[in-house]
Every structure is written in structure tokens, then in C-alpha cells.
Write an enzyme that holds these catalytic residues in place. Structure first.
Site, PDB file in Angstrom:
ATOM      1  N   TYR A 165       6.315 -13.504 -40.797  1.00 33.19           N
ATOM      2  CA  TYR A 165       5.029 -13.272 -40.454  1.00 33.19           C
ATOM      3  C   TYR A 165       4.247 -14.684 -41.352  1.00 33.19           C
ATOM      4  O   TYR A 165       3.420 -14.190 -41.450  1.00 33.19           O
ATOM      5  CB  TYR A 165       4.538 -11.878 -41.508  1.00 33.19           C
ATOM      6  CG  TYR A 165       4.926 -11.388 -40.861  1.00 33.19           C
ATOM      7  CD1 TYR A 165       4.595 -10.592 -39.348  1.00 33.19           C
ATOM      8  CD2 TYR A 165       5.768 -10.318 -41.679  1.00 33.19           C
ATOM      9  CE1 TYR A 165       5.968 -10.122 -39.393  1.00 33.19           C
ATOM     10  CE2 TYR A 165       7.353  -9.113 -40.348  1.00 33.19           C
ATOM     11  CZ  TYR A 165       6.558  -9.044 -38.758  1.00 33.19           C
ATOM     12  OH  TYR A 165       7.472  -7.883 -38.266  1.00 33.19           O
ATOM     13  N   ASP A 174       9.103   1.769 -39.553  1.00 33.63           N
ATOM     14  CA  ASP A 174       8.433   0.681 -38.236  1.00 33.63           C
ATOM     15  C   ASP A 174       8.801   0.306 -36.781  1.00 33.63           C
ATOM     16  O   ASP A 174       8.151  -0.174 -36.196  1.00 33.63           O
ATOM     17  CB  ASP A 174       8.684  -0.534 -39.121  1.00 33.63           C
ATOM     18  CG  ASP A 174       8.085  -1.637 -38.675  1.00 33.63           C
ATOM     19  OD1 ASP A 174       6.534  -1.292 -39.334  1.00 33.63           O
ATOM     20  OD2 ASP A 174       7.600  -2.412 -38.853  1.00 33.63           O
ATOM     21  N   GLU A 202      -2.571   0.815 -42.428  1.00 33.60           N
ATOM     22  CA  GLU A 202      -1.636   0.034 -43.034  1.00 33.60           C
ATOM     23  C   GLU A 202      -1.248   0.341 -43.980  1.00 33.60           C
ATOM     24  O   GLU A 202      -0.187   0.117 -45.119  1.00 33.60           O
ATOM     25  CB  GLU A 202      -1.997  -1.790 -43.222  1.00 33.60           C
ATOM     26  CG  GLU A 202      -2.673  -2.475 -41.172  1.00 33.60           C
ATOM     27  CD  GLU A 202      -0.802  -1.854 -40.714  1.00 33.60           C
ATOM     28  OE1 GLU A 202      -0.055  -2.317 -41.468  1.00 33.60           O
ATOM     29  OE2 GLU A 202      -0.438  -2.126 -38.934  1.00 33.60           O
ATOM     30  N   CYS A 255      -2.523  -5.185 -38.226  1.00 35.06           N
ATOM     31  CA  CYS A 255      -1.194  -5.114 -37.858  1.00 35.06           C
ATOM     32  C   CYS A 255      -0.922  -6.558 -37.637  1.00 35.06           C
ATOM     33  O   CYS A 255       0.076  -7.620 -38.574  1.00 35.06           O
ATOM     34  CB  CYS A 255      -0.383  -3.811 -37.129  1.00 35.06           C
ATOM     35  SG  CYS A 255       0.610  -3.913 -36.609  1.00 35.06           S
ATOM     36  N   TYR A 275      -0.566  -8.782 -41.566  1.00 38.53           N
ATOM     37  CA  TYR A 275       0.710  -9.938 -42.055  1.00 38.53           C
ATOM     38  C   TYR A 275       1.237 -10.829 -41.703  1.00 38.53           C
ATOM     39  O   TYR A 275       0.995 -11.658 -42.845  1.00 38.53           O
ATOM     40  CB  TYR A 275       1.706  -8.633 -40.322  1.00 38.53           C
ATOM     41  CG  TYR A 275       2.521  -7.606 -40.379  1.00 38.53           C
ATOM     42  CD1 TYR A 275       3.716  -7.558 -40.823  1.00 38.53           C
ATOM     43  CD2 TYR A 275       1.839  -6.620 -40.970  1.00 38.53           C
ATOM     44  CE1 TYR A 275       4.341  -6.266 -41.654  1.00 38.53           C
ATOM     45  CE2 TYR A 275       2.174  -5.568 -41.211  1.00 38.53           C
ATOM     46  CZ  TYR A 275       3.163  -5.421 -41.354  1.00 38.53           C
ATOM     47  OH  TYR A 275       4.583  -3.662 -41.499  1.00 38.53           O
TER      48      TYR A 275
END
Length: 220
Positions: A163, A44, A205, A135, A139
Site C-alpha cells: 500500500y 477482507d 474503515e 478504501c 490505505y
């Protein structure tokens, strides 16, 4: 139906698969092995470094100064919030500078970032926001779904808290609103292309969780 509602609906299966993936649920209940999360952090960090480049291309391709400034602010947010969090995780997970310097991203991480770069270099600001939005948005929904979860591992609690924060929600909503505005101004063929970018990113994802859970490596 707004454009973002349409593309979110088109990606529902991918998103539900992400919500129910054992990597994501393992963070929420604390059962995820730390070695899986460690591998996720390394990949990541690579992903976010490319994500910031794509945000920069968005600033360069924006049609007005305000949007350029906001996209530049998003780069700073990626650096100061997410990459800073990853630096803290790297210390807690004993990821050494030598490991980071020699790290080869997984096939999935490399493919996903290549997808982002292709859309950004060949498209316009709408393509860039569309390809990045899963993204941001996914999240946020994960943060919402698992808000209140208290896994014993403090790293997992911090990840969920980041998040699900109000600050992150404002960032996501800004990009949702921006994409809806752009979609109203472009040709239907461009909206179709933007939708495809979003759908493919949503699939990636899911595969990113799978990559980390299985600690995917190159076969050769």
C-alpha cells in the site's frame, strides 16, 4: 478547495482514529497477534470480492467508454494484486479451503459491504467512486505513514509495502481526480450525497480495524 479535499477534511477524525488504531500500529511495529490479522484476512477477502462487484457496477454506469475501461482495469487490479496477496496470506496463515467455504463475514464486514452495494445500485458513477475511495486512499496514507517500518513478521512487511507502492499511488490518484471531475458536473444535492457516502465509508474503515482486532462475531 477541491471536492476531495473537502470530504477528506470532513473525515479527518475517522482517519486519525484509523492511523492510531492498535491494529494498524500493531502491523507497523509487529506487535499485532497473528490471529487478529488472520481474522482480518478472512473478512477482507470477503470485502474485496464485493468491492470488485462495485467496481464492475462503476464500469457499467460510467458515462463514457474510457471510464468504463478504467473501472474494469481496477477490477483486474483488485484481483491480481490484493486478492492474490490474500491468497498468499491464506496459505501462510493456514486458512483452509473448508474454512473459506464456510466462513460467515463479521457484522461489520457485512454492514460495510452492504453500504457499498446500496450506494452503487441506487446511485451513479460519482456515488460509486465516492463510496469506494476511502478504501483506496486511506490505505495509501497508511502505507505512506509506515513506510520504512520493518516488523519482524514478513506478512506485515509485505502488507505495508503493497500500500506504499508507486503503482498503488497512481491507482488512488486516478480515482481522486475522477471524483473531483464528476463533482464539478453534478448538482449540489448529488455532491452532498457523495460526501455522505465518503464519510460513512471512512467510519466503516475504522470499524473494520476494530472488528479484526477484537475478532468480532455475531452475538447470536
Amino acid at each position: 478547495m477541491k471536492f476531495t479535499e473537502e470530504i477528506r477534511l470532513a473525515s479527518q477524525d475517522s482517519w486519525e482514529a484509523s492511523f492510531n488504531h492498535p491494529f494498524v500500529r500493531g502491523i507497523a511495529d509487529g506487535s499485532l497477534p497473528l490471529e487478529c490479522f488472520r481474522y482480518y484476512v478472512m473478512n477482507d477477502s470477503y470485502y474485496l470480492s464485493v468491492f470488485a462487484q462495485v467496481q464492475g457496477l462503476g464500469a457499467a454506469k460510467a458515462y463514457d467508454l474510457h471510464t468504463s475501461g478504467r473501472m474494469a482495469a481496477h477490477i483486474q487490479g483488485t484481483y491480481s494484486t490484493e486478492l492474490a496477496m490474500h491468497e498468499k496470506f491464506a496459505q501462510l496463515l493456514n486458512i483452509t479451503p473448508e474454512e473459506k467455504a464456510s466462513f460467515l463475514p463479521s457484522p461489520t464486514a457485512y454492514a460495510y459491504t452492504s453500504h457499498l452495494l446500496r450506494a452503487a445500485y441506487t446511485g451513479h458513477i460519482g456515488d460509486i467512486v465516492a463510496v469506494m475511495l476511502p478504501c483506496y486512499w486511506l490505505y495509501l496514507e497508511i502505507g505512506d505513514r509506515f513506510k520504512g517500518a520493518e516488523p519482524e513478521e514478513p506478512i506485515y512487511r509485505q502488507w505495508i509495502g503493497t500500500y506504499g507502492s508507486d503503482r498503488f499511488r497512481e491507482t488512488v490518484q486516478e480515482q481522486i481526480d475522477r471524483l473531483d471531475m464528476i463533482a464539478e458536473q453534478v448538482h449540489p444535492s448529488e455532491r452532498a450525497r457523495m460526501k455522505q457516502h465518503f464519510v460513512i465509508s471512512s467510519k466503516y474503515e475504522y470499524h473494520f480495524w476494530e472488528m479484526a482486532y477484537r475478532q468480532e462475531k455475531w452475538s447470536i
